[in-house]
Write an enzyme that holds these catalytic residues in place. Structure first.
Site: not given
Ligand code: ZN
Length: 339
Positions: A33, A37, A64, A67
Site C-alpha cells: 500500500c 492507504c 493494493c 490505494c
Molecule cells: Zn492500500
C-alpha cells in the site's frame, strides 16, 4: 530509505506527504500500500517497508486495489497539470475537461485533486481568482489607493462614508433593469444552492434556492450573462463572506428601494456580526419606533441576503421570526456568525 519508525509513524497518521517515498508491505495478505492507504491498519509485526512498488513486487507482493500505490506519481502529475491549466485559464474549468486530460473519470479525478489540495477543482479556481483580485487591487491600487488618496483612513471608513448610497444606481432599476448587464451564477454552498447576481456596480441579488428565472422576473429588461471573469472574482468574495462570515462591508452592492427601505437596509448593515436586533429596535433605529411592521416588510424586501444581513433581525423574546429562504438557513447563518 526512511527509517522504519518514521515510516510506521507516517502509516499510522495516513500522512499523504509520504506517498511515493516508500510502500507498506503486509506479509499476511501479500498486498502493498501507499502510506496513506485508507484501509484498516495492519499489525505492526506483519509489516515490512519497501523503497517502492518494484521492490515490493520482487518480494512477491501485489499492489493494493484500494490505494493503487503505483499510481502515486500519476496522481501527482494529474493534479499538477490541472493546476497549471486552471492558472493559465484564469477561471474555473469544467471538471469533465480537466479529468479527460488525465484519463481519470471526473469523479475519481475530483477525489484525487481534493485529496492533494484540500479543495475541489472549482473551489481551487475560485480561491485563486480571489487571491489574484486582491493582489491586483493592492498592487495596482485601483480602488484602495484611490481611497487612501481621497483622505480616508482606510476602506472601511470609505464605505461608511459612502454607505448612504449603497452603491445604488436608481435609474437602472426604474425600468426593470433596462440597459443594465447582470452577471450571475448559481453555486453550491454549505447553506444550499446560492444565486448571486451583480451589475458592474455591485451585487444586486443574493438568494438561496433560486435560479435564472428569479432574475428574469426581477430584472425583465436587463441583459443576463452567466459567469464572467470579473464577476467570478466578486463571486469568490461573496462565497467567502457566506462560508466564513467576517467583515463584508467592502463588497459593493447595487440595490434600490424606497427611502424607508433603504434606511432600514443601512441599519441592517450596521448590526455587528454575531449580534441580533429585534424588529422594534430596527424601527427605532431608523427613527420610526412605531413602524415595527413596516420595518419587518422592508427587511423582507431585501434583495441581497447575507450582505444586507436581514437574518440578524429576530423577534422580541428571542424567537427567530421569519426568513425568506427558511429558518434553517437563518439559524445556520447566525450560528456561523456567533463563532
Ligand atoms: Zn492500500
Amino acid at each position: 530509505m526512511i527509517a522504519d519508525d518514521e515510516a510506521w509513524a507516517a502509516v499510522t497518521e495516513r500522512n499523504r506527504a509520504f506517498d511515493g517515498r516508500f510502500v507498506t508491505g503486509v506479509l499476511t495478505t501479500g498486498i502493498y500500500c501507499r502510506p496513506s492507504c485508507a484501509a484498516r491498519h495492519p499489525a505492526r509485526r506483519n509489516v515490512r517497508f519497501f523503497a517502492n512498488g518494484e521492490a515490493a513486487r520482487a518480494a512477491g507482493l501485489r499492489p493494493c486495489k484500494r490505494c493503487l500505490p503505483d499510481d502515486v506519481s500519476r496522481d501527482e502529475r494529474a493534479v499538477l497539470s490541472a493546476i497549471e491549466a486552471i492558472k493559465a485559464a484564469g477561471q474555473p474549468l469544467a471538471l469533465a475537461a480537466l479529468a479527460e486530460e488525465t484519463g481519470y473519470s471526473p469523479s475519481h479525478f475530483q477525489r484525487v485533486f481534493t485529496r492533494h489540495t484540500g479543495l475541489s477543482p472549482a473551489a481551487f479556481a475560485r480561491a485563486l481568482m480571489a487571491e489574484r483580485a486582491a493582489t491586483a487591487l493592492s498592487e495596482e491600487g485601483s480602488v484602495t489607493q484611490a481611497i487612501y488618496a481621497a483622505g480616508y483612513s482606510g476602506p472601511s471608513r470609505f464605505y461608511e462614508a459612502t454607505e448612504g448610497r449603497l452603491g445604488m444606481a436608481p435609474s437602472a432599476w426604474a425600468n426593470g433593469g433596462r440597459g443594465a448587464v447582470i452577471h450571475w451564477s448559481v453555486v453550491e454552498t454549505s447553506l444550499g444552492r446560492m444565486l448571486v447576481a451583480a451589475t458592474a456596480k455591485g451585487v444586486c441579488r443574493l438568494s438561496f434556492n433560486e435560479g435564472r428565472e428569479a432574475l428574469d422576473q426581477r430584472f425583465p429588461q436587463a441583459e443576463l450573462v452567466e459567469g464572467g471573469a470579473e464577476f467570478e472574482a466578486l463571486l469568490a468574495q461573496v462565497i467567502a463572506a457566506v462560508e466564513a462570515p467576517g467583515d463584508f462591508g467592502h463588497i459593493p452592492l447595487d440595490v434600490k428601494g424606497t427611502a424607508f427601505q433603504e434606511a432600514v437596509w443601512r441599519e441592517l448593515r450596521r448590526i455587528p456580526k454575531g449580534e441580533t436586533r429585534t424588529y422594534a429596535e430596527l424601527a427605532a433605529a431608523v427613527g420610526k419606533p412605531k413602524a415595527v411592521r413596516a420595518a419587518g416588510s422592508a427587511n423582507g424586501a431585501n434583495n441581497v441576503a447575507v450582505l444586507i444581513p436581514c437574518h440578524r433581525v429576530i423577534r422580541t423574546g428571542g424567537h427567530l421570526g421569519g426568513y425568506a429562504y427558511g429558518l434553517d438557513i437563518k439559524r445556520a447563518l447566525l450560528e456561523k456568525e456567533s463563532k
